[in-house]
Design an enzyme around this catalytic site. Structure first.
Site, PDB file in Angstrom:
ATOM      1  N   LYS A  51      27.336  54.494   6.472  1.00 28.83           N
ATOM      2  CA  LYS A  51      26.863  53.135   6.204  1.00 28.83           C
ATOM      3  C   LYS A  51      26.999  52.810   4.715  1.00 28.83           C
ATOM      4  O   LYS A  51      27.597  51.812   4.325  1.00 28.83           O
ATOM      5  CB  LYS A  51      25.410  52.979   6.644  1.00 28.83           C
ATOM      6  CG  LYS A  51      25.111  53.423   8.074  1.00 28.83           C
ATOM      7  CD  LYS A  51      25.819  52.580   9.104  1.00 28.83           C
ATOM      8  CE  LYS A  51      25.335  52.877  10.521  1.00 28.83           C
ATOM      9  NZ  LYS A  51      25.640  54.218  11.014  1.00 28.83           N
ATOM     10  N   LYS A  83      19.937  48.153  10.241  1.00 25.51           N
ATOM     11  CA  LYS A  83      20.286  49.388  10.948  1.00 25.51           C
ATOM     12  C   LYS A  83      19.891  50.604  10.126  1.00 25.51           C
ATOM     13  O   LYS A  83      19.830  50.557   8.885  1.00 25.51           O
ATOM     14  CB  LYS A  83      21.783  49.431  11.250  1.00 25.51           C
ATOM     15  CG  LYS A  83      22.715  49.221  10.055  1.00 25.51           C
ATOM     16  CD  LYS A  83      24.156  49.068  10.534  1.00 25.51           C
ATOM     17  CE  LYS A  83      25.093  48.681   9.404  1.00 25.51           C
ATOM     18  NZ  LYS A  83      26.487  48.468   9.886  1.00 25.51           N
ATOM     19  N   ARG A 104      37.880  48.533  14.849  1.00 27.89           N
ATOM     20  CA  ARG A 104      38.029  49.904  14.363  1.00 27.89           C
ATOM     21  C   ARG A 104      39.447  50.070  13.841  1.00 27.89           C
ATOM     22  O   ARG A 104      40.415  49.972  14.596  1.00 27.89           O
ATOM     23  CB  ARG A 104      37.727  50.892  15.486  1.00 27.89           C
ATOM     24  CG  ARG A 104      38.112  52.349  15.178  1.00 27.89           C
ATOM     25  CD  ARG A 104      37.489  52.929  13.906  1.00 27.89           C
ATOM     26  NE  ARG A 104      36.049  52.826  13.868  1.00 27.89           N
ATOM     27  CZ  ARG A 104      35.218  53.704  14.420  1.00 27.89           C
ATOM     28  NH1 ARG A 104      35.706  54.735  15.089  1.00 27.89           N
ATOM     29  NH2 ARG A 104      33.907  53.547  14.301  1.00 27.89           N
ATOM     30  N   ARG A 128      36.298  45.838  19.348  1.00 28.93           N
ATOM     31  CA  ARG A 128      35.223  46.132  20.300  1.00 28.93           C
ATOM     32  C   ARG A 128      34.376  44.866  20.433  1.00 28.93           C
ATOM     33  O   ARG A 128      33.592  44.539  19.548  1.00 28.93           O
ATOM     34  CB  ARG A 128      34.428  47.333  19.816  1.00 28.93           C
ATOM     35  CG  ARG A 128      35.285  48.609  19.775  1.00 28.93           C
ATOM     36  CD  ARG A 128      34.716  49.690  18.910  1.00 28.93           C
ATOM     37  NE  ARG A 128      34.663  49.275  17.520  1.00 28.93           N
ATOM     38  CZ  ARG A 128      34.080  50.007  16.552  1.00 28.93           C
ATOM     39  NH1 ARG A 128      33.523  51.159  16.846  1.00 28.93           N
ATOM     40  NH2 ARG A 128      34.065  49.571  15.320  1.00 28.93           N
ATOM     41  N   ARG A 167      26.216  43.581  19.300  1.00 26.52           N
ATOM     42  CA  ARG A 167      26.848  44.845  18.970  1.00 26.52           C
ATOM     43  C   ARG A 167      28.131  45.002  19.777  1.00 26.52           C
ATOM     44  O   ARG A 167      28.131  44.821  20.991  1.00 26.52           O
ATOM     45  CB  ARG A 167      25.918  46.020  19.279  1.00 26.52           C
ATOM     46  CG  ARG A 167      24.606  45.990  18.519  1.00 26.52           C
ATOM     47  CD  ARG A 167      23.664  47.073  19.023  1.00 26.52           C
ATOM     48  NE  ARG A 167      23.338  46.886  20.437  1.00 26.52           N
ATOM     49  CZ  ARG A 167      22.697  47.786  21.177  1.00 26.52           C
ATOM     50  NH1 ARG A 167      22.327  48.935  20.650  1.00 26.52           N
ATOM     51  NH2 ARG A 167      22.437  47.537  22.451  1.00 26.52           N
ATOM     52  N   ASP A 225      35.223  50.187  10.001  1.00 24.53           N
ATOM     53  CA  ASP A 225      34.735  49.104  10.845  1.00 24.53           C
ATOM     54  C   ASP A 225      34.843  47.808  10.055  1.00 24.53           C
ATOM     55  O   ASP A 225      34.311  47.710   8.932  1.00 24.53           O
ATOM     56  CB  ASP A 225      33.285  49.342  11.268  1.00 24.53           C
ATOM     57  CG  ASP A 225      33.171  50.443  12.312  1.00 24.53           C
ATOM     58  OD1 ASP A 225      34.206  50.878  12.839  1.00 24.53           O
ATOM     59  OD2 ASP A 225      32.034  50.879  12.587  1.00 24.53           O
ATOM     60  N   GLU A 251      31.487  49.531   7.768  1.00 22.16           N
ATOM     61  CA  GLU A 251      31.200  50.961   7.788  1.00 22.16           C
ATOM     62  C   GLU A 251      32.476  51.736   7.487  1.00 22.16           C
ATOM     63  O   GLU A 251      33.581  51.250   7.723  1.00 22.16           O
ATOM     64  CB  GLU A 251      30.632  51.424   9.142  1.00 22.16           C
ATOM     65  CG  GLU A 251      29.248  50.894   9.453  1.00 22.16           C
ATOM     66  CD  GLU A 251      28.634  51.536  10.694  1.00 22.16           C
ATOM     67  OE1 GLU A 251      29.128  52.599  11.129  1.00 22.16           O
ATOM     68  OE2 GLU A 251      27.661  50.967  11.229  1.00 22.16           O
ATOM     69  N   ASN A 303      33.621  55.343   8.708  1.00 20.49           N
ATOM     70  CA  ASN A 303      33.265  56.459   9.586  1.00 20.49           C
ATOM     71  C   ASN A 303      34.121  57.680   9.283  1.00 20.49           C
ATOM     72  O   ASN A 303      35.351  57.608   9.323  1.00 20.49           O
ATOM     73  CB  ASN A 303      33.455  56.047  11.043  1.00 20.49           C
ATOM     74  CG  ASN A 303      32.509  54.929  11.445  1.00 20.49           C
ATOM     75  OD1 ASN A 303      31.380  55.181  11.831  1.00 20.49           O
ATOM     76  ND2 ASN A 303      32.969  53.695  11.334  1.00 20.49           N
TER      77      ASN A 303
END
Length: 322
Positions: free
Chosen positions: A128, A163, A213, A228, A236, A276, A284, A286
């Site tokens: 994050k 979050k 992504r 997504r 979400r 992201d 984000e 990842n």
């Protein structure tokens, strides 16, 4: 090559969509040998002469049958120096046991084993907070333990996402508006009255078009993203939260972000990265166990796992010729 995957229990992996399984299948088809261990099977020993990292590992043979996708040999204790590459693919939570495992992997790294993603960077890059390294690409963002500061951010921006810093798959992510009657209890739940740091980000309406992504493999940008798309009534897009995955070509903005980050991240020893991106904003970075290899490959024909193995083979060849 001999490769060790450190991941969750094999029986829990959903082979039809799991990115680690896609990697294993491609590696085996190219003649490499694949082993697996769980995070609790890593250990280290030391004496006056030396410290050594080891694992209880099992050789596995994979197949294309998703229902019975692997066969494993009996587990045995092996030094990590028996492997050319170790791939850390354990899903969060990113807890102290995960951190201890990265220290064991560093012992192997010092002994000459190629470990990805680099153990130190797994500790450094909170998925994050890493976006704060690239402020030119992000929406207004706050990280704080102070309830009053979090509340002020909500008041300022009106529509926000809150979050935790250690979650995955969309768990415990809340959309909070300034006039939300539940905002106080949401902040209290996530923040624990000042006990836990929380990330707040200005809500991005373009989430309706998907949380993209974007994959970077060894400094190379995959030209397709997996959008997504949230299900009806959701904010979400995570697949684990019911989002629908649709592979799409990268936009000009997504390409700009990915190309800007590709080289710096690879220089840090981050072989597999999943960005992201929502509405042209980086949300984000990842690095623990980025996914979406299979969905992108099936929908576009772009062999993401093949690109990864290409990079690993080049890394291994370079190491042997050094």
């Amino acid at each position: 090559m001999n490769l060790l995957f450190v991941l969750d229990p094999l029986a829990k992996l959903e082979a039809y969509k799991d990115s680690s399984v896609a990697m294993m299948r491609t590696l085996q088809k190219r003649g490499h040998e694949v082993y697996a261990s769980e995070i609790g099977e890593l250990f280290a020993v030391g004496s006056e002469a030396n410290s050594e990292a080891l694992a209880v590992a099992r050789k596995i043979v994979v197949s294309d049958d998703n229902a019975h996708w692997y066969r494993e040999e009996a587990p045995t204790k092996m030094p990590l120096t028996a492997f050319d590459v170790v791939l850390m693919r354990k899903d969060p939570p990113f807890d102290m046991e995960y951190i201890y495992a990265t220290h064991v992997l560093e012992i192997a790294e010092r002994a000459g084993v190629a470990v990805f993603n680099k153990p130190q960077r797994l500790r450094d890059f909170n998925e994050k907070m890493a976006v704060l390294r690239f402020p030119q690409f992000i929406t207004p963002t706050l990280v704080s333990r102070q309830p009053g500061i979090l509340q002020a951010f909500i008041d300022e921006h009106g529509d926000t996402i809150l979050k935790p810093l250690d979650g995955m798959g969309g768990t415990s992510i809340f959309r909070v508006r300034a006039d939300d009657p539940n905002r106080n209890v949401i902040v209290e739940t996530l923040n624990g009255f000042g006990a836990h740091s929380v990330m707040a980000q200005c809500f991005i309406p373009a989430i309706r078009d998907g949380d993209k992504r974007v994959l970077i493999i060894g400094g190379k940008v995959v030209p397709y993203a997996l959008a997504r798309i949230p299900k009806s009534g959701e904010t979400r897009g995570n697949l684990a939260a019911g989002g629908k995955g649709v592979a799409v070509p990268l936009t000009e903005r997504e390409t700009e972000i990915a190309e800007a980050l590709a080289a710096p991240l690879w220089e840090q020893g981050l072989l597999i990265v999943g960005l992201d991106v929502i509405g042209g904003f980086l949300t984000e970075v990842n690095v623990t166990s980025p996914t979406c290899f299979t969905e992108i490959a099936e929908q576009t024909g772009f062999d993401v796992a093949g690109l990864l193995v290409d990079r690993l083979e080049k890394i291994n060849l370079t190491a042997k010729n050094a």
